[in-house]
Write an enzyme that holds these catalytic residues in place. Structure first.
Site, PDB file in Angstrom:
ATOM      1  N   HIS A  42      -0.474  -9.467  -1.432  1.00 33.81           N
ATOM      2  CA  HIS A  42      -1.154  -8.301  -0.865  1.00 33.81           C
ATOM      3  C   HIS A  42      -0.297  -7.038  -0.979  1.00 33.81           C
ATOM      4  CE1 HIS A  42      -2.963  -5.717   2.315  1.00 33.81           C
ATOM      5  NE2 HIS A  42      -4.077  -6.327   1.957  1.00 33.81           N
ATOM      6  N   SER A 218      -7.891  -2.201   3.384  1.00 31.31           N
ATOM      7  CA  SER A 218      -6.497  -2.143   2.975  1.00 31.31           C
ATOM      8  C   SER A 218      -6.330  -1.267   1.743  1.00 31.31           C
ATOM      9  CB  SER A 218      -5.960  -3.546   2.673  1.00 31.31           C
ATOM     10  OG  SER A 218      -5.813  -4.311   3.832  1.00 31.31           O
TER      11      SER A 218
END
Length: 286
Positions: A42, A218
């Site tokens: 991520h 995100s």
């Protein structure tokens, strides 16, 4: 000259699109490793949206990058560790802290307690811009955006899909206040989320030299981080502006965002509108 700190799962600096990044400093608050790595992917995806310069071109590839690994291999993060990571960014004197994480159901990690929120308030007091994800629980709404995006001083970012409509998972803001838990109504320019940015089928880099796509608030968060970095690069005198500069930034975001067709005011999903980077920078120069 713009210093950006990403608090996430780390960074895979072996990716060819990150060969030219200016990684100034790294800290691993999870496993204590001295060399950069990413065991979850991520953080690498987020770093690429900001600073990649290869097959994928980041929003602001010339930033001075600081990476704090605070999320574990499973993507979760303890409140105390995330707070420590934010404090580390503050101590490094960065200009922007990017938090593609949050405490709501469905977000990247679970952050509970006030220590993270206290740390972002400390960042605001130090004149550091904090950008945080609204959260990904729009389809299973828990009532408000994720923490610490719920804090007034933080710029909270929702996501739009590839057509510019609100992405189905983007969290809704509760701006009317509550009796329990006690929360006061939010006022402009601090209504949540403040802004939306691309959050569906976003091109990203992946570990092992690969590329792919990502969905979520995100990714949208890093677009806003990059926009602010470009603004500060364009007007470096703002980097010493303290809390007043951050307050001005929020006004400029509000005034430059592109509202959807039927929108006349803040929308609890769409914020003040869609990020328009060139208009945002122009608004700051007006």
């Amino acid at each position: 000259g713009v210093k950006v700190c990403i608090v996430d799962s780390g960074i895979d600096v072996t990716h060819p699109d990150l060969n030219g990044i200016n990684l100034v400093e790294w800290v691993d608050l999870v496993n204590g490793q001295l060399s950069p790595y990413d065991d979850q992917s991520h953080g690498t995806m987020m770093a690429g949206i900001l600073a990649a310069d290869g097959g994928l071109k980041g929003v602001a590839p010339n930033v001075e990058l600081y990476i704090a690994k605070a999320l574990a291999e499973n993507g979760s993060g303890e409140s105390s560790i995330v707070a420590d990571a934010i404090d580390w960014c503050i101590n490094k004197g960065v200009n922007i802290i990017s938090l593609s994480l949050g405490g709501s159901q469905g977000a990247t990690s679970i952050i509970l307690g006030s220590d993270v929120e206290n740390s972002v308030e400390d960042a605001y007091s130090a004149g550091i811009v904090v950008v945080a994800a609204a959260g990904n629980d729009g389809e299973n709404d828990d009532g408000d955006v994720a923490s610490p995006g719920n804090i007034d001083s933080v710029i909270c970012v929702g996501a739009v899909d590839s057509r510019g409509s609100i992405w189905s998972g983007s969290s809704v803001g509760d701006n009317n206040g509550n009796l329990w838990p006690i929360t006061l109504p939010r006022n402009d320019p601090d209504k949540k989320p403040e802004i939306v940015a691309p959050g569906q089928k976003v091109p990203v880099i992946l570990p092992d030299g690969k590329w792919g796509y990502a969905d979520g608030t995100s990714a949208a968060t890093v677009y806003v981080t990059g926009a602010i970095a470009l603004l500060l690069e364009n007007q470096p005198e703002l980097m010493d502006g303290g809390e007043d500069m951050i307050d001005d930034l929020k006004d400029w975001l509000m005034d430059s965002a592109k509202m959807k067709a039927d929108q006349t005011d803040h929308d609890d999903y769409y914020g003040y509108g869609l990020l328009k980077i060139s208009d945002f920078i122009a608004e700051s120069e007006a």
